[in-house]
Design a protein around this motif. Structure first.
Motif, PDB file in Angstrom:
ATOM      1  N   ASP A   1     103.627 -46.610   0.667  1.00  0.00           N
ATOM      2  CA  ASP A   1     104.748 -47.063   1.484  1.00  0.00           C
ATOM      3  C   ASP A   1     104.310 -47.952   2.636  1.00  0.00           C
ATOM      4  O   ASP A   1     105.100 -48.739   3.150  1.00  0.00           O
TER       5      ASP A   1
ATOM      6  N   ALA B   1     109.101 -47.501  -6.398  1.00  0.00           N
ATOM      7  CA  ALA B   1     108.995 -48.709  -5.567  1.00  0.00           C
ATOM      8  C   ALA B   1     108.732 -48.265  -4.149  1.00  0.00           C
ATOM      9  O   ALA B   1     109.256 -47.237  -3.690  1.00  0.00           O
TER      10      ALA B   1
ATOM     11  N   HIS C   1     111.975 -51.874  -1.717  1.00  0.00           N
ATOM     12  CA  HIS C   1     113.396 -51.515  -1.567  1.00  0.00           C
ATOM     13  C   HIS C   1     114.092 -52.455  -0.597  1.00  0.00           C
ATOM     14  O   HIS C   1     115.263 -52.806  -0.791  1.00  0.00           O
ATOM     15  N   GLU C   2     113.394 -52.872   0.428  1.00  0.00           N
ATOM     16  CA  GLU C   2     114.003 -53.768   1.415  1.00  0.00           C
ATOM     17  C   GLU C   2     114.202 -55.172   0.870  1.00  0.00           C
ATOM     18  O   GLU C   2     115.218 -55.814   1.146  1.00  0.00           O
TER      19      GLU C   2
ATOM     20  N   ASP D   1     116.752 -53.195  -3.688  1.00  0.00           N
ATOM     21  CA  ASP D   1     117.492 -52.407  -2.706  1.00  0.00           C
ATOM     22  C   ASP D   1     118.536 -51.501  -3.357  1.00  0.00           C
ATOM     23  O   ASP D   1     118.654 -50.324  -3.029  1.00  0.00           O
ATOM     24  N   ASP D   2     119.310 -52.027  -4.300  1.00  0.00           N
ATOM     25  CA  ASP D   2     120.427 -51.270  -4.883  1.00  0.00           C
ATOM     26  C   ASP D   2     120.123 -50.757  -6.280  1.00  0.00           C
ATOM     27  O   ASP D   2     121.038 -50.325  -6.991  1.00  0.00           O
TER      28      ASP D   2
ATOM     29  N   GLU E   1     108.628 -48.843   0.145  1.00  0.00           N
ATOM     30  CA  GLU E   1     109.697 -49.180   1.083  1.00  0.00           C
ATOM     31  C   GLU E   1     109.906 -50.686   1.189  1.00  0.00           C
ATOM     32  O   GLU E   1     111.041 -51.160   1.281  1.00  0.00           O
TER      33      GLU E   1
END
Length: 540
Positions: free
Chosen positions: A227, A245, A250-251, A255-256, A247
């Motif tokens: 992370d 995945a 994800h950003e 993300d979704d 962090e």
């Protein structure tokens, strides 16, 4: 032995949180052992209860310290806070209080009875309701802590797997003995064999501390490192479904997207190409990534998925684009204007008084030097952009061309060419680009002549071979390279107060660097400098 281990850990590792927790864990084992032994020598229920309360200072807290040690060992330090520790100690504190007062309510011990143990008599007890509450709590912490240690060992090196095995085995043996005692009355309903298990634990923990560096060398939590990466990292299975995945991913990327979902629309299969460029466009932004990938395989070598690394280079790409545009515009416009100035200077030179022509010639030469500086800047740009695997060149051929041009252009200088090899084929090297390599050598020869303070500069270009490299050295009899130039090249940076006078040596330095070579500077005897370019020799 547990007491000795406690003293050692406290003395050597008191400044480390994991050391303090480990010391408290071993200390709780020591209290457990001493309390168990002391209870065997009393038949008085009140004394037995007080000794049991003292014993449970170790029994009740041992699972807590082991759980905290497992978290710290696995790298989950952020979970170990004062609030968490206080919460974990609530049940142990309540347990000790209930033990001390159990004769009034019977929640921990419901009754006491003297029983025989060989020729001796010992006190046996009837366990109350809270005893089982605490047992469930202690075994629960033990199970979670053991699982944490086992999970942290997965994928680690054999060194850390051995560490984890030592801890898990050391804590499991006494707890198995305790379970047999509670549920099977083994070896006797009034004799707790757990201290014997702790004797084995002490040996294992001592081995872990002294031979496996159990406290001072612990593995970093892979999930934390995962992370903490600045790059987006996405783990996919063979069908392109998202497995994990970090962090950053994800950003920026998924993300979704839920775990188990196919992510072809977000990360196409061809994104796996190493070094490729991957662009994500949204209504509000456009992000550029450089990609790398790695195959995931099982123990039989079968592919199970892939890891995709995406380095966000949007700002870098945009900055390079702006600098490139600015560089091209400025270089083109400046060159045009300087060529115009040179043309006017040629006209003006014919019209001015002969006594003043030297000023016009100086201005003309200055303009020409700026034009040449622009050419070097272009070569520098080409050098920086070269990131290929390199090419094989004949170093004698390249150097011979440089020497020939230098002799023709600087007739007042003497440029010698020496070689030290048996065959020209042996003097082949791997460089980033032949033209850039030739330009770099030419810059060294030019500098040796132009910056020489003598009327007849003496320059010697020599090619030598080592076991693995080709060395081109340029020796002169000039004043040497100024200290400020050397300082800038050594630091690889320039500041307003400390900067080089030109781009030639930078071009040489970067060309050699991109060729996986080395640039060195020495003093010549009796005067001058020797600049050597060492590049890898080509095989065969």
């Amino acid at each position: 032995m547990t007491g000795t281990l406690t003293v050692y850990v406290a003395r050597e590792h008191l400044d480390e949180l994991i050391g303090r927790v480990f010391g408290l864990m071993v200390l709780s084992f020591t209290v457990w052992i001493l309390g168990s032994l002391a209870r065997l020598f009393t038949l008085d229920p009140t004394s037995y209860v007080m000794l049991t309360a003292a014993k449970y200072l170790g029994v009740a807290t041992a699972p807590v310290w082991f759980f905290l040690f497992a978290l710290l060992y696995a790298g989950r330090d952020r979970w170990v806070s004062r609030r968490v520790v206080a919460a974990l100690l609530v049940v142990p504190v309540v347990t000790i209080v209930l033990i001390a007062t159990t004769q009034f309510h019977g929640l921990f011990y419901g009754g006491f009875e003297a029983t025989s143990l060989g020729d001796a008599s010992v006190l046996d007890t009837e366990r109350g309701a809270w005893f089982w509450v605490f047992a469930a709590y202690g075994w629960g912490l033990l199970a979670v802590a053991t699982g944490t240690l086992v999970f942290s060992a997965v994928g680690q090196s054999p060194f850390y797997r051995t560490q984890s095995a030592v801890v898990v085995l050391g804590i499991t043996i006494p707890w198995i003995a305790g379970i047999l005692y509670i549920f099977r009355d083994w070896p006797h309903s009034a004799v707790d064999p757990t201290p014997l298990g702790f004797a084995v634990s002490a040996v294992l923990f001592a081995a872990g501390v002294f031979s496996r560096r159990l406290i001072d060398v612990v593995p970093a939590a892979r999930s934390y490192v995962f992370d903490a990466l600045d790059d987006a990292v996405v783990v996919l299975d063979t069908d392109g479904r998202l497995l994990d995945a970090n962090e950053t991913a994800h950003e920026l990327v998924v993300d979704d997207v839920a775990v188990g979902s196919v992510v072809d629309e977000v990360i196409p299969q061809d994104t796996a190409a190493d070094g490729g460029e991957y662009v994500i466009e949204t209504e509000d932004s456009r992000r550029v990534f450089h990609t790398r990938s790695a195959r995931l395989t099982d123990g039989l070598g079968r592919e199970t998925g892939r890891i995709v690394y995406l380095n966000d280079v949007t700002e870098v790409v945009e900055r390079e684009r702006r600098i490139g545009v600015l560089n091209r515009v400025l270089r083109h416009n400046i060159r045009n204007e300087l060529n115009l100035i040179s043309g006017y200077m040629n006209v003006l030179e014919e019209k001015v008084d002969p006594a003043d022509r030297e000023y016009v010639e100086e201005a003309h030469e200055s303009a020409q030097r700026v034009v040449e500086l622009g050419d070097k800047a272009r070569n520098l740009e080409e050098t920086i952009q070269r990131r290929g695997s390199g090419m094989v060149v004949s170093v004698p051929t390249v150097v011979a061309q440089v020497v020939e041009v230098a002799r023709a252009e600087y007739s007042h200088a003497t440029v010698d060419f020496e070689t030290a090899y048996e065959s020209r084929r042996d003097a082949r090297a791997i460089v980033v680009d032949e033209d850039l390599f030739q330009t770099a050598v030419a810059n060294l020869v030019e500098n040796a002549i132009v910056h020489n303070d003598g009327d007849a500069p003496q320059v010697t270009v020599r090619i030598e071979l080592t076991d693995e490299d080709v060395v081109v050295s340029v020796a002169d009899d000039g004043p040497g390279i100024p200290d400020d130039e050397m300082a800038v090249l050594s630091s690889s940076t320039e500041t307003p107060l400390e900067h080089g006078s030109g781009l030639g040596l930078w071009l040489v330095k970067w060309t050699v660097s991109l060729s996986s070579g080395e640039l060195t500077f020495e003093e010549n005897d009796p005067r001058g400098s020797v600049v050597s370019v060492t590049v890898p020799a080509a095989a065969g």
